[in-house]
Motif scaffolding. Structure first.
Motif, PDB file in Angstrom:
ATOM      1  N   LEU A 171       2.425  19.298 -22.760  1.00  0.00           N
ATOM      2  CA  LEU A 171       1.399  20.327 -23.044  1.00  0.00           C
ATOM      3  C   LEU A 171       0.782  19.874 -24.522  1.00  0.00           C
ATOM      4  O   LEU A 171      -0.577  19.946 -24.423  1.00  0.00           O
ATOM      5  CB  LEU A 171       2.240  21.665 -23.439  1.00  0.00           C
ATOM      6  CG  LEU A 171       2.740  22.444 -22.108  1.00  0.00           C
ATOM      7  CD1 LEU A 171       3.424  23.573 -22.464  1.00  0.00           C
ATOM      8  CD2 LEU A 171       1.670  22.614 -20.976  1.00  0.00           C
ATOM      9  N   GLY A 220      -2.084  17.709 -23.758  1.00  0.00           N
ATOM     10  CA  GLY A 220      -3.213  18.268 -23.093  1.00  0.00           C
ATOM     11  C   GLY A 220      -3.051  18.166 -21.627  1.00  0.00           C
ATOM     12  O   GLY A 220      -3.917  18.284 -20.564  1.00  0.00           O
ATOM     13  N   HIS A 221      -1.690  17.925 -21.144  1.00  0.00           N
ATOM     14  CA  HIS A 221      -1.491  18.299 -19.616  1.00  0.00           C
ATOM     15  C   HIS A 221      -1.472  19.592 -19.527  1.00  0.00           C
ATOM     16  O   HIS A 221      -1.344  20.460 -20.275  1.00  0.00           O
ATOM     17  CB  HIS A 221       0.029  17.559 -19.234  1.00  0.00           C
ATOM     18  CG  HIS A 221       0.033  16.032 -19.746  1.00  0.00           C
ATOM     19  ND1 HIS A 221       1.160  15.415 -18.935  1.00  0.00           N
ATOM     20  CD2 HIS A 221      -0.738  15.393 -20.261  1.00  0.00           C
ATOM     21  CE1 HIS A 221       0.976  14.179 -19.311  1.00  0.00           C
ATOM     22  NE2 HIS A 221      -0.087  13.926 -20.166  1.00  0.00           N
ATOM     23  N   ARG A 270      -2.776  30.178 -21.645  1.00  0.00           N
ATOM     24  CA  ARG A 270      -3.083  29.212 -22.833  1.00  0.00           C
ATOM     25  C   ARG A 270      -2.290  27.885 -22.559  1.00  0.00           C
ATOM     26  O   ARG A 270      -2.002  27.260 -23.531  1.00  0.00           O
ATOM     27  CB  ARG A 270      -2.928  29.690 -23.973  1.00  0.00           C
ATOM     28  CG  ARG A 270      -4.120  31.003 -24.308  1.00  0.00           C
ATOM     29  CD  ARG A 270      -5.550  30.551 -24.310  1.00  0.00           C
ATOM     30  NE  ARG A 270      -5.660  29.500 -25.327  1.00  0.00           N
ATOM     31  CZ  ARG A 270      -6.973  28.960 -25.456  1.00  0.00           C
ATOM     32  NH1 ARG A 270      -7.809  28.862 -24.577  1.00  0.00           N
ATOM     33  NH2 ARG A 270      -7.486  27.995 -26.233  1.00  0.00           N
ATOM     34  N   HIS A 271      -1.775  27.728 -21.430  1.00  0.00           N
ATOM     35  CA  HIS A 271      -0.910  26.741 -20.931  1.00  0.00           C
ATOM     36  C   HIS A 271       0.234  26.565 -21.997  1.00  0.00           C
ATOM     37  O   HIS A 271       0.608  25.533 -22.600  1.00  0.00           O
ATOM     38  CB  HIS A 271      -1.477  25.533 -20.849  1.00  0.00           C
ATOM     39  CG  HIS A 271      -2.552  25.752 -19.859  1.00  0.00           C
ATOM     40  ND1 HIS A 271      -2.468  24.992 -18.537  1.00  0.00           N
ATOM     41  CD2 HIS A 271      -3.800  26.363 -19.592  1.00  0.00           C
ATOM     42  CE1 HIS A 271      -3.565  25.241 -17.762  1.00  0.00           C
ATOM     43  NE2 HIS A 271      -4.283  26.147 -18.434  1.00  0.00           N
ATOM     44  N   ARG A 272       0.774  27.700 -22.255  1.00  0.00           N
ATOM     45  CA  ARG A 272       2.046  27.546 -23.301  1.00  0.00           C
ATOM     46  C   ARG A 272       3.377  27.771 -22.512  1.00  0.00           C
ATOM     47  O   ARG A 272       3.421  28.440 -21.416  1.00  0.00           O
ATOM     48  CB  ARG A 272       2.161  28.803 -24.415  1.00  0.00           C
ATOM     49  CG  ARG A 272       0.802  28.873 -25.222  1.00  0.00           C
ATOM     50  CD  ARG A 272       0.954  29.791 -25.986  1.00  0.00           C
ATOM     51  NE  ARG A 272      -0.233  30.146 -26.735  1.00  0.00           N
ATOM     52  CZ  ARG A 272      -1.107  31.297 -26.779  1.00  0.00           C
ATOM     53  NH1 ARG A 272      -0.634  32.139 -25.954  1.00  0.00           N
ATOM     54  NH2 ARG A 272      -2.176  31.420 -27.439  1.00  0.00           N
ATOM     55  N   ARG A 293       6.493  29.961 -22.267  1.00  0.00           N
ATOM     56  CA  ARG A 293       6.931  31.192 -22.627  1.00  0.00           C
ATOM     57  C   ARG A 293       8.506  31.561 -22.469  1.00  0.00           C
ATOM     58  O   ARG A 293       8.731  32.214 -21.787  1.00  0.00           O
ATOM     59  CB  ARG A 293       6.098  32.287 -22.061  1.00  0.00           C
ATOM     60  CG  ARG A 293       4.596  31.988 -22.573  1.00  0.00           C
ATOM     61  CD  ARG A 293       4.459  32.177 -23.746  1.00  0.00           C
ATOM     62  NE  ARG A 293       4.784  33.348 -24.479  1.00  0.00           N
ATOM     63  CZ  ARG A 293       3.995  34.525 -24.391  1.00  0.00           C
ATOM     64  NH1 ARG A 293       2.704  34.256 -24.216  1.00  0.00           N
ATOM     65  NH2 ARG A 293       4.391  35.445 -25.194  1.00  0.00           N
TER      66      ARG A 293
END
Lengths: 200, 267
Positions: free
Chosen positions: B167, B170-171, B255-257, B259
């Motif tokens: 992540l 930038g994936h 947001r591509h986190r 969690r």
């Protein structure tokens, strides 16, 4: 200003604000647990956080998160690896190998299984991996913690060269001597929040 | 040749001696299994007897509403079973919700597909076909969904550093989570794949055995078994896919986190 951090905060992190020009280095120091790593993670948008960050006038919230993280690279203190060999972590290992060689890694390191590199070698490989994305800003969390003196100099030289080429760097470090070597500006924990120290 | 040997309570008591022997061995060797084993055996007897009684009623009524109610109750219990097998359940009842919803979708789809396609009883909701069919599909889908969700959450926890590394570079979340997602789906599908590969060679599946014992000609029993295994395979795959993909979305955000804060913290 290249990057503008405005009141970025989350649980465990007091609001932090600063701005960085292209080619500028900012050292961050403070005791363990004051939120240095949380700050870098929040700027990279890896954890839910409030506040806003701008890059070249573009709002982070208006940008897709993967695109943001390619522009604002983050190298944690313990970088992660997902594939079996070193080279599989790079989209273009031959190009990356040149950078890795400048940090004292052999050119054939791409064929190494991930069980082989030491923690110091992993830190340097992670730095190369982040640089290969050609970020505008690099967030570094103790990038030289596990390195011998010669490797520390190599890493600092490579970062200094990138700074001259316009990269902005936020560098978390425990070492006061390193702080003065790598950055002209300093953000220090004063017990309540991060404050910029005047004129270093 | 359509007769079957009726069982008496004494026959069952005799068979239960084997389980009691196991419990005694567990006590002797201090394995700590005896309680669980006996409770599970008692539950099995109670639940099956209850189900037998319910089936008698349902078969007599042949009411779509009573059948639906029985089916929904079964789905609810299956969701509970799948959720209770999670080592790292999601907070806010999401494990139960996701498990039950995907099980409901998969089992309903596959059962209705079978009832309107291959079996075509009249009426199509005839509980004599619908309930046993649903039970077999649910039992296996439940295992698959439970394993899939468990593989997903434990995989994400164990490989957090590797996923976040991607992540950070930038994936997007789909590619960063792809290896763990794939493994979770493989572990969900493994039991049914193993069952299909071994059936006939190593194992005679329970349903086929039951039909043969009940006097059905083996050739017919085999056809039923093949039908059931196709249905189970399809149901498990669909259900596990829905549950695991739902889990991937719940345990990441837009947001591509990653969690992991949406997992229950271990107490």
């Amino acid at each position: 200003m290249l990057m503008d951090v405005r009141a970025v905060r989350r649980t465990g992190l007091q609001p932090v604000s600063f701005s960085l020009a292209a080619g500028e280095g900012l050292a961050v120091s403070g005791p363990s647990g004051c939120g240095k790593s949380l700050m870098l993670r929040a700027i990279a948008d890896l954890d839910p956080n409030q506040g806003e960050v701008c890059l070249d006038g573009a709002l982070r919230s208006a940008m897709a998160a993967p695109a943001w993280r390619r522009l604002v690279g983050y190298v944690p203190a313990e970088p992660g690896w997902w594939a079996d060999t070193v080279g599989q972590h790079f989209s273009d290992w031959p190009a990356a190998a040149e950078l890795a060689a400048r940090l004292g890694l052999p050119l054939d390191a791409g064929d190494w299984p991930m069980t082989r590199p030491s923690s110091g070698e992993r830190l340097r490989l992670a730095l190369v991996r982040a640089l290969m994305n050609r970020p505008r800003v690099l967030l570094l969390d103790e990038p030289t913690a596990a390195l011998d003196a010669a490797s520390v100099t190599r890493v600092e030289d490579l970062i200094a060269e990138n700074l001259r080429a316009g990269l902005a760097v936020v560098w978390v470090s425990h070492d006061p001597a390193q702080v003065t070597r790598v950055a002209r500006r300093r953000l220090r924990w004063d017990g309540e929040g991060f404050r910029e120290e005047a004129g270093a | 040749m359509s007769g079957y040997i009726a069982l008496s309570a004494g026959d069952l008591a005799l068979a239960s001696v084997l389980v009691l022997c196991n419990a005694a061995l567990s006590l002797r060797w201090q394995l700590g299994l005896e309680r669980k084993l006996l409770v599970a055996a008692a539950r099995m007897v109670l639940q099956l007897s209850l189900m037998g009684w319910v089936l008698v009623k349902l078969f007599a009524w042949v009411s779509p509403w009573a059948t639906l109610l029985a089916a929904l109750t079964m789905v609810g219990f299956a969701g509970h079973e799948a959720a209770s097998r999670q080592q790292r359940p999601m907070s806010g009842g999401w494990s139960y919700g996701l498990g039950t919803l995907s099980m409901f979708l998969a089992a309903a789809l596959v059962t209705i597909f079978a009832l309107t396609g291959a079996l075509r009883p009249d009426p199509w909701y005839d509980p004599r076909y619908a309930i046993p069919l649903l039970g077999m599909i649910l039992g296996n889908t439940m295992t698959g969904i439970g394993l899939g969700l468990n593989g997903l959450t434990t995989g994400l926890v164990n490989r957090r550093a590797a996923i976040e590394a991607r992540l950070m570079l930038g994936h997007d979340r789909r590619s960063a989570l792809a290896p763990v997602t794939r493994e979770a789906l493989v572990s969900a599908m493994m039991p049914i794949i193993n069952t299909m590969s071994a059936s006939g060679v190593v194992a005679l599946p329970g349903m086929m055995t039951g039909q043969i014992l009940g006097g059905v000609p083996p050739a017919q029993a085999v056809k039923y078994q093949i039908l059931i295994l196709f249905l189970i395979g399809g149901g498990t795959g669909l259900g596990a896919l829905a549950a695991v993909m739902g889990g991937v979305y719940r345990l990441t955000d837009d947001r591509h986190r990653l969690r992991l804060d949406r997992l229950l913290s271990r107490s």
